[in-house]
Write a protein that holds these residues in place. Structure first.
Motif, PDB file in Angstrom:
ATOM      1  N   ASN A  72       0.815  -1.218   0.000  1.00 24.54           N
ATOM      2  CA  ASN A  72       0.000   0.000   0.000  1.00 24.54           C
ATOM      3  C   ASN A  72       0.848   1.269   0.000  1.00 24.54           C
ATOM      4  O   ASN A  72       0.457   2.280  -0.571  1.00 24.54           O
ATOM      5  CB  ASN A  72      -0.944   0.003   1.200  1.00 24.54           C
ATOM      6  CG  ASN A  72      -2.034  -1.053   1.078  1.00 24.54           C
ATOM      7  OD1 ASN A  72      -2.479  -1.387  -0.018  1.00 24.54           O
ATOM      8  ND2 ASN A  72      -2.463  -1.586   2.204  1.00 24.54           N
ATOM      9  N   ALA A  73       2.013   1.216   0.610  1.00 21.70           N
ATOM     10  CA  ALA A  73       2.884   2.393   0.653  1.00 21.70           C
ATOM     11  C   ALA A  73       3.407   2.754  -0.734  1.00 21.70           C
ATOM     12  O   ALA A  73       3.731   3.912  -1.001  1.00 21.70           O
ATOM     13  CB  ALA A  73       4.040   2.158   1.603  1.00 21.70           C
ATOM     14  N   LYS A  74       3.471   1.748  -1.603  1.00 21.51           N
ATOM     15  CA  LYS A  74       4.011   1.969  -2.952  1.00 21.51           C
ATOM     16  C   LYS A  74       2.919   1.949  -4.013  1.00 21.51           C
ATOM     17  O   LYS A  74       3.228   2.019  -5.207  1.00 21.51           O
ATOM     18  CB  LYS A  74       5.056   0.899  -3.278  1.00 21.51           C
ATOM     19  CG  LYS A  74       6.294   0.946  -2.392  1.00 21.51           C
ATOM     20  CD  LYS A  74       7.298  -0.132  -2.792  1.00 21.51           C
ATOM     21  CE  LYS A  74       8.541  -0.067  -1.915  1.00 21.51           C
ATOM     22  NZ  LYS A  74       9.528  -1.126  -2.285  1.00 21.51           N
ATOM     23  N   ASN A  75       1.663   1.818  -3.605  1.00 27.05           N
ATOM     24  CA  ASN A  75       0.554   1.733  -4.569  1.00 27.05           C
ATOM     25  C   ASN A  75       0.816   0.654  -5.611  1.00 27.05           C
ATOM     26  O   ASN A  75       0.575   0.858  -6.816  1.00 27.05           O
ATOM     27  CB  ASN A  75       0.314   3.083  -5.256  1.00 27.05           C
ATOM     28  CG  ASN A  75      -0.306   4.103  -4.328  1.00 27.05           C
ATOM     29  OD1 ASN A  75      -0.787   3.769  -3.250  1.00 27.05           O
ATOM     30  ND2 ASN A  75      -0.287   5.353  -4.736  1.00 27.05           N
ATOM     31  N   THR A  76       1.306  -0.462  -5.149  1.00 28.27           N
ATOM     32  CA  THR A  76       1.747  -1.529  -6.051  1.00 28.27           C
ATOM     33  C   THR A  76       1.065  -2.844  -5.705  1.00 28.27           C
ATOM     34  O   THR A  76       0.883  -3.161  -4.519  1.00 28.27           O
ATOM     35  CB  THR A  76       3.266  -1.691  -5.981  1.00 28.27           C
ATOM     36  OG1 THR A  76       3.889  -0.461  -6.373  1.00 28.27           O
ATOM     37  CG2 THR A  76       3.746  -2.801  -6.903  1.00 28.27           C
ATOM     38  N   VAL A  77       0.715  -3.588  -6.739  1.00 28.25           N
ATOM     39  CA  VAL A  77       0.173  -4.926  -6.569  1.00 28.25           C
ATOM     40  C   VAL A  77       1.037  -5.886  -7.365  1.00 28.25           C
ATOM     41  O   VAL A  77       1.564  -5.534  -8.429  1.00 28.25           O
ATOM     42  CB  VAL A  77      -1.302  -4.991  -7.011  1.00 28.25           C
ATOM     43  CG1 VAL A  77      -1.472  -4.706  -8.492  1.00 28.25           C
ATOM     44  CG2 VAL A  77      -1.931  -6.331  -6.641  1.00 28.25           C
ATOM     45  N   TYR A  78       1.192  -7.086  -6.834  1.00 31.55           N
ATOM     46  CA  TYR A  78       2.038  -8.104  -7.457  1.00 31.55           C
ATOM     47  C   TYR A  78       1.211  -9.358  -7.743  1.00 31.55           C
ATOM     48  O   TYR A  78       0.218  -9.634  -7.060  1.00 31.55           O
ATOM     49  CB  TYR A  78       3.202  -8.478  -6.541  1.00 31.55           C
ATOM     50  CG  TYR A  78       4.029  -7.314  -6.089  1.00 31.55           C
ATOM     51  CD1 TYR A  78       3.797  -6.716  -4.853  1.00 31.55           C
ATOM     52  CD2 TYR A  78       5.046  -6.804  -6.890  1.00 31.55           C
ATOM     53  CE1 TYR A  78       4.545  -5.648  -4.422  1.00 31.55           C
ATOM     54  CE2 TYR A  78       5.818  -5.730  -6.465  1.00 31.55           C
ATOM     55  CZ  TYR A  78       5.564  -5.159  -5.231  1.00 31.55           C
ATOM     56  OH  TYR A  78       6.313  -4.091  -4.819  1.00 31.55           O
ATOM     57  N   LEU A  79       1.670 -10.129  -8.708  1.00 29.27           N
ATOM     58  CA  LEU A  79       1.086 -11.439  -8.966  1.00 29.27           C
ATOM     59  C   LEU A  79       2.232 -12.419  -9.157  1.00 29.27           C
ATOM     60  O   LEU A  79       2.944 -12.348 -10.172  1.00 29.27           O
ATOM     61  CB  LEU A  79       0.181 -11.424 -10.197  1.00 29.27           C
ATOM     62  CG  LEU A  79      -0.567 -12.736 -10.458  1.00 29.27           C
ATOM     63  CD1 LEU A  79      -1.627 -12.963  -9.362  1.00 29.27           C
ATOM     64  CD2 LEU A  79      -1.241 -12.738 -11.831  1.00 29.27           C
ATOM     65  N   GLN A  80       2.432 -13.272  -8.176  1.00 31.61           N
ATOM     66  CA  GLN A  80       3.428 -14.321  -8.280  1.00 31.61           C
ATOM     67  C   GLN A  80       2.764 -15.541  -8.913  1.00 31.61           C
ATOM     68  O   GLN A  80       1.782 -16.066  -8.370  1.00 31.61           O
ATOM     69  CB  GLN A  80       3.983 -14.684  -6.904  1.00 31.61           C
ATOM     70  CG  GLN A  80       4.991 -15.819  -6.919  1.00 31.61           C
ATOM     71  CD  GLN A  80       6.269 -15.444  -7.639  1.00 31.61           C
ATOM     72  OE1 GLN A  80       6.793 -14.346  -7.477  1.00 31.61           O
ATOM     73  NE2 GLN A  80       6.778 -16.359  -8.463  1.00 31.61           N
ATOM     74  N   MET A  81       3.286 -15.951 -10.047  1.00 33.27           N
ATOM     75  CA  MET A  81       2.702 -17.063 -10.793  1.00 33.27           C
ATOM     76  C   MET A  81       3.685 -18.228 -10.815  1.00 33.27           C
ATOM     77  O   MET A  81       4.789 -18.100 -11.366  1.00 33.27           O
ATOM     78  CB  MET A  81       2.366 -16.623 -12.221  1.00 33.27           C
ATOM     79  CG  MET A  81       1.453 -15.418 -12.286  1.00 33.27           C
ATOM     80  SD  MET A  81       0.958 -14.992 -13.970  1.00 33.27           S
ATOM     81  CE  MET A  81       2.523 -14.457 -14.638  1.00 33.27           C
ATOM     82  N   ASN A  82       3.292 -19.322 -10.209  1.00 38.76           N
ATOM     83  CA  ASN A  82       4.124 -20.532 -10.162  1.00 38.76           C
ATOM     84  C   ASN A  82       3.429 -21.667 -10.911  1.00 38.76           C
ATOM     85  O   ASN A  82       2.231 -21.610 -11.170  1.00 38.76           O
ATOM     86  CB  ASN A  82       4.375 -20.944  -8.715  1.00 38.76           C
ATOM     87  CG  ASN A  82       5.124 -19.889  -7.930  1.00 38.76           C
ATOM     88  OD1 ASN A  82       5.950 -19.154  -8.465  1.00 38.76           O
ATOM     89  ND2 ASN A  82       4.838 -19.821  -6.637  1.00 38.76           N
ATOM     90  N   SER A  83       4.197 -22.690 -11.211  1.00 40.17           N
ATOM     91  CA  SER A  83       3.660 -23.875 -11.903  1.00 40.17           C
ATOM     92  C   SER A  83       2.841 -23.471 -13.121  1.00 40.17           C
ATOM     93  O   SER A  83       1.713 -23.951 -13.326  1.00 40.17           O
ATOM     94  CB  SER A  83       2.808 -24.702 -10.938  1.00 40.17           C
ATOM     95  OG  SER A  83       3.552 -25.096  -9.809  1.00 40.17           O
ATOM     96  N   LEU A  84       3.398 -22.612 -13.920  1.00 43.56           N
ATOM     97  CA  LEU A  84       2.669 -22.078 -15.064  1.00 43.56           C
ATOM     98  C   LEU A  84       2.366 -23.154 -16.094  1.00 43.56           C
ATOM     99  O   LEU A  84       3.163 -24.078 -16.314  1.00 43.56           O
ATOM    100  CB  LEU A  84       3.450 -20.937 -15.705  1.00 43.56           C
ATOM    101  CG  LEU A  84       3.343 -19.607 -14.941  1.00 43.56           C
ATOM    102  CD1 LEU A  84       4.466 -18.671 -15.304  1.00 43.56           C
ATOM    103  CD2 LEU A  84       1.992 -18.959 -15.201  1.00 43.56           C
ATOM    104  N   LYS A  85       1.201 -23.010 -16.719  1.00 41.42           N
ATOM    105  CA  LYS A  85       0.728 -23.951 -17.724  1.00 41.42           C
ATOM    106  C   LYS A  85       0.518 -23.209 -19.052  1.00 41.42           C
ATOM    107  O   LYS A  85       0.285 -21.983 -19.050  1.00 41.42           O
ATOM    108  CB  LYS A  85      -0.606 -24.554 -17.284  1.00 41.42           C
ATOM    109  CG  LYS A  85      -0.574 -25.226 -15.924  1.00 41.42           C
ATOM    110  CD  LYS A  85      -1.968 -25.687 -15.529  1.00 41.42           C
ATOM    111  CE  LYS A  85      -1.969 -26.342 -14.159  1.00 41.42           C
ATOM    112  NZ  LYS A  85      -3.333 -26.802 -13.758  1.00 41.42           N
TER     113      LYS A  85
END
Length: 121
Positions: A72-85
């Motif tokens: 929230n301090a950086k106005n940032t959202v992340y998406l960690q994607m593992n085991s990609l298909k």
């Protein structure tokens, strides 16, 4: 309000990628942020969302493989994607609902330009 994604690319099946999205501009507060994806000829679909309190929601196809988080301090959202298909291949879009003044009536939905994720050997 501008929303900019980064982190897409080409990855082999079973691999991992981390997407980032930063919102900037006239932001009083950020509400729910999330990731959606779209493939040609299909509607944009929900991947995951996270609200300002950290509550998360995932689409069934990605549960247990993807993790959404935010700073929230950086106005940032992340998406960690593992085991990609291969079926995860799509353009991934970041969404942010932002309040732009102290009045809660001034809220809007903002989208990034998208980042391509390709899962292929």
């Amino acid at each position: 309000v501008q929303v900019v994604e980064s982190g897409g690319g080409l990855v082999q099946p079973g691999g991992s990628l981390r997407l980032s999205c930063v919102a900037s501009g006239s932001i009083y507060s950020l509400k729910t942020m999330g990731w959606y994806r779209q493939v040609p000829g299909k509607d944009r679909e929900l991947v995951a969302t996270i609200n300002s309190g950290g509550y998360t929601n995932y689409a069934d196809p990605v549960k247990g493989r993807f993790t959404i988080s935010r700073d929230n301090a950086k106005n940032t959202v992340y998406l960690q994607m593992n085991s990609l298909k291969p079926e995860d291949t799509a353009v991934y879009y970041c969404h942010a609902r932002a309040q732009t003044s102290p009045s809660s009536a001034n809220q809007g939905d903002y989208w990034g330009q998208g980042t391509q994720v390709t899962v292929s050997s």
